[in-house]
Scaffold this motif. Structure first.
Motif, PDB file in Angstrom:
ATOM      1  N   THR A  78      59.629  72.449 -34.157  1.00 58.53           N
ATOM      2  CA  THR A  78      58.368  72.258 -34.878  1.00 58.53           C
ATOM      3  C   THR A  78      57.492  73.491 -34.724  1.00 58.53           C
ATOM      4  O   THR A  78      56.888  73.958 -35.703  1.00 58.53           O
ATOM      5  CB  THR A  78      57.626  71.011 -34.333  1.00 58.53           C
ATOM      6  N   LEU A  79      57.402  74.031 -33.524  1.00 58.56           N
ATOM      7  CA  LEU A  79      56.594  75.232 -33.301  1.00 58.56           C
ATOM      8  C   LEU A  79      57.142  76.433 -34.065  1.00 58.56           C
ATOM      9  O   LEU A  79      56.379  77.267 -34.553  1.00 58.56           O
ATOM     10  CB  LEU A  79      56.527  75.555 -31.808  1.00 58.56           C
ATOM     11  N   ASP A  80      58.465  76.528 -34.164  1.00 57.86           N
ATOM     12  CA  ASP A  80      59.073  77.647 -34.889  1.00 57.86           C
ATOM     13  C   ASP A  80      58.698  77.643 -36.368  1.00 57.86           C
ATOM     14  O   ASP A  80      58.651  78.690 -37.008  1.00 57.86           O
ATOM     15  CB  ASP A  80      60.598  77.613 -34.762  1.00 57.86           C
ATOM     16  N   LYS A  81      58.431  76.473 -36.931  1.00 57.49           N
ATOM     17  CA  LYS A  81      58.115  76.363 -38.351  1.00 57.49           C
ATOM     18  C   LYS A  81      56.671  76.758 -38.673  1.00 57.49           C
ATOM     19  O   LYS A  81      56.339  76.972 -39.825  1.00 57.49           O
ATOM     20  CB  LYS A  81      58.369  74.930 -38.836  1.00 57.49           C
ATOM     21  N   LEU A  82      55.816  76.853 -37.673  1.00 62.45           N
ATOM     22  CA  LEU A  82      54.416  77.163 -37.907  1.00 62.45           C
ATOM     23  C   LEU A  82      54.236  78.613 -38.332  1.00 62.45           C
ATOM     24  O   LEU A  82      54.878  79.516 -37.813  1.00 62.45           O
ATOM     25  CB  LEU A  82      53.593  76.908 -36.643  1.00 62.45           C
ATOM     26  N   ASN A  83      53.337  78.827 -39.281  1.00 62.82           N
ATOM     27  CA  ASN A  83      53.005  80.176 -39.725  1.00 62.82           C
ATOM     28  C   ASN A  83      51.836  80.664 -38.877  1.00 62.82           C
ATOM     29  O   ASN A  83      50.715  80.183 -39.018  1.00 62.82           O
ATOM     30  CB  ASN A  83      52.635  80.176 -41.203  1.00 62.82           C
ATOM     31  N   LEU A  84      52.085  81.618 -38.021  1.00 60.45           N
ATOM     32  CA  LEU A  84      51.060  82.117 -37.111  1.00 60.45           C
ATOM     33  C   LEU A  84      50.632  83.540 -37.429  1.00 60.45           C
ATOM     34  O   LEU A  84      50.035  84.217 -36.592  1.00 60.45           O
ATOM     35  CB  LEU A  84      51.581  82.038 -35.669  1.00 60.45           C
ATOM     36  N   GLU A  85      50.895  83.983 -38.653  1.00 61.38           N
ATOM     37  CA  GLU A  85      50.568  85.353 -39.038  1.00 61.38           C
ATOM     38  C   GLU A  85      49.078  85.640 -38.956  1.00 61.38           C
ATOM     39  O   GLU A  85      48.659  86.708 -38.552  1.00 61.38           O
ATOM     40  CB  GLU A  85      51.077  85.633 -40.454  1.00 61.38           C
ATOM     41  N   ASP A  86      48.235  84.696 -39.395  1.00 57.32           N
ATOM     42  CA  ASP A  86      46.799  84.928 -39.454  1.00 57.32           C
ATOM     43  C   ASP A  86      46.052  84.478 -38.210  1.00 57.32           C
ATOM     44  O   ASP A  86      44.829  84.488 -38.183  1.00 57.32           O
ATOM     45  CB  ASP A  86      46.213  84.206 -40.684  1.00 57.32           C
ATOM     46  N   VAL A  87      46.764  84.075 -37.192  1.00 55.00           N
ATOM     47  CA  VAL A  87      46.128  83.593 -35.970  1.00 55.00           C
ATOM     48  C   VAL A  87      45.780  84.797 -35.094  1.00 55.00           C
ATOM     49  O   VAL A  87      46.627  85.632 -34.795  1.00 55.00           O
ATOM     50  CB  VAL A  87      47.054  82.630 -35.193  1.00 55.00           C
ATOM     51  N   GLU A  88      44.504  84.861 -34.740  1.00 53.40           N
ATOM     52  CA  GLU A  88      44.068  85.951 -33.867  1.00 53.40           C
ATOM     53  C   GLU A  88      44.058  85.456 -32.428  1.00 53.40           C
ATOM     54  O   GLU A  88      43.599  84.360 -32.144  1.00 53.40           O
ATOM     55  CB  GLU A  88      42.663  86.409 -34.260  1.00 53.40           C
ATOM     56  N   THR A  89      44.581  86.273 -31.553  1.00 52.04           N
ATOM     57  CA  THR A  89      44.561  85.906 -30.139  1.00 52.04           C
ATOM     58  C   THR A  89      43.493  86.714 -29.433  1.00 52.04           C
ATOM     59  O   THR A  89      43.254  87.872 -29.756  1.00 52.04           O
ATOM     60  CB  THR A  89      45.926  86.176 -29.478  1.00 52.04           C
ATOM     61  N   GLU A  90      42.846  86.082 -28.517  1.00 56.77           N
ATOM     62  CA  GLU A  90      41.815  86.758 -27.741  1.00 56.77           C
ATOM     63  C   GLU A  90      42.406  87.150 -26.399  1.00 56.77           C
ATOM     64  O   GLU A  90      42.908  86.314 -25.664  1.00 56.77           O
ATOM     65  CB  GLU A  90      40.635  85.807 -27.517  1.00 56.77           C
ATOM     66  N   ARG A  91      42.372  88.411 -26.115  1.00 54.00           N
ATOM     67  CA  ARG A  91      42.893  88.891 -24.841  1.00 54.00           C
ATOM     68  C   ARG A  91      41.730  89.344 -23.975  1.00 54.00           C
ATOM     69  O   ARG A  91      40.777  89.939 -24.482  1.00 54.00           O
ATOM     70  CB  ARG A  91      43.857  90.047 -25.072  1.00 54.00           C
ATOM     71  N   PRO A  92      41.824  89.082 -22.689  1.00 53.22           N
ATOM     72  CA  PRO A  92      40.733  89.537 -21.823  1.00 53.22           C
ATOM     73  C   PRO A  92      40.645  91.061 -21.829  1.00 53.22           C
ATOM     74  O   PRO A  92      41.655  91.757 -21.820  1.00 53.22           O
ATOM     75  CB  PRO A  92      41.117  89.010 -20.441  1.00 53.22           C
ATOM     76  N   LYS A  93      39.432  91.551 -21.887  1.00 52.76           N
ATOM     77  CA  LYS A  93      39.218  92.997 -21.946  1.00 52.76           C
ATOM     78  C   LYS A  93      39.336  93.647 -20.571  1.00 52.76           C
ATOM     79  O   LYS A  93      39.625  94.808 -20.456  1.00 52.76           O
ATOM     80  CB  LYS A  93      37.857  93.279 -22.561  1.00 52.76           C
TER      81      LYS A  93
END
Length: 91
Positions: free
Chosen positions: A40-55
């Motif tokens: 199910t997770l593999d089918k998700l489109n995550l192209e536009d998802v922004e991840t926040e990384r600690p600076k």
């Protein structure tokens, strides 16, 4: 991908665990459910998802303190001088 009782027994052997036939059957079903969740997770489109990384890396301060050798080796089964002897895990 269907997970069989034989697959569960093989995994258990690698982990040095033993399961009854009933337990192996239950775990086969649970493993199957876990793999379905990944599908199910593999089918998700995550192209536009922004991840926040600690600076800034969060690091704790190293604190040196004396260690009691008896406490250090208390749970080890086999000792060879000051080394802990562990069982071979790669065949």
């Amino acid at each position: 991908m269907a997970i069989t009782k034989e697959d569960v027994k093989y995994i258990a052997k690698l982990a040095k665990l033993k399961f009854s036939e009933e337990e192996a059957e239950v775990f086969a079903g649970e493993f199957e459910n876990i793999l379905e969740q990944f599908k199910t997770l593999d089918k998700l489109n995550l192209e536009d998802v922004e991840t926040e990384r600690p600076k800034v890396a969060v690091v704790r301060k190293d604190i040196c303190k004396k260690c009691d050798m008896e406490d250090l080796y208390r749970n080890s089964k086999n000792m060879r001088e000051t080394s802990i002897e562990v069982p071979k895990i790669i065949e």
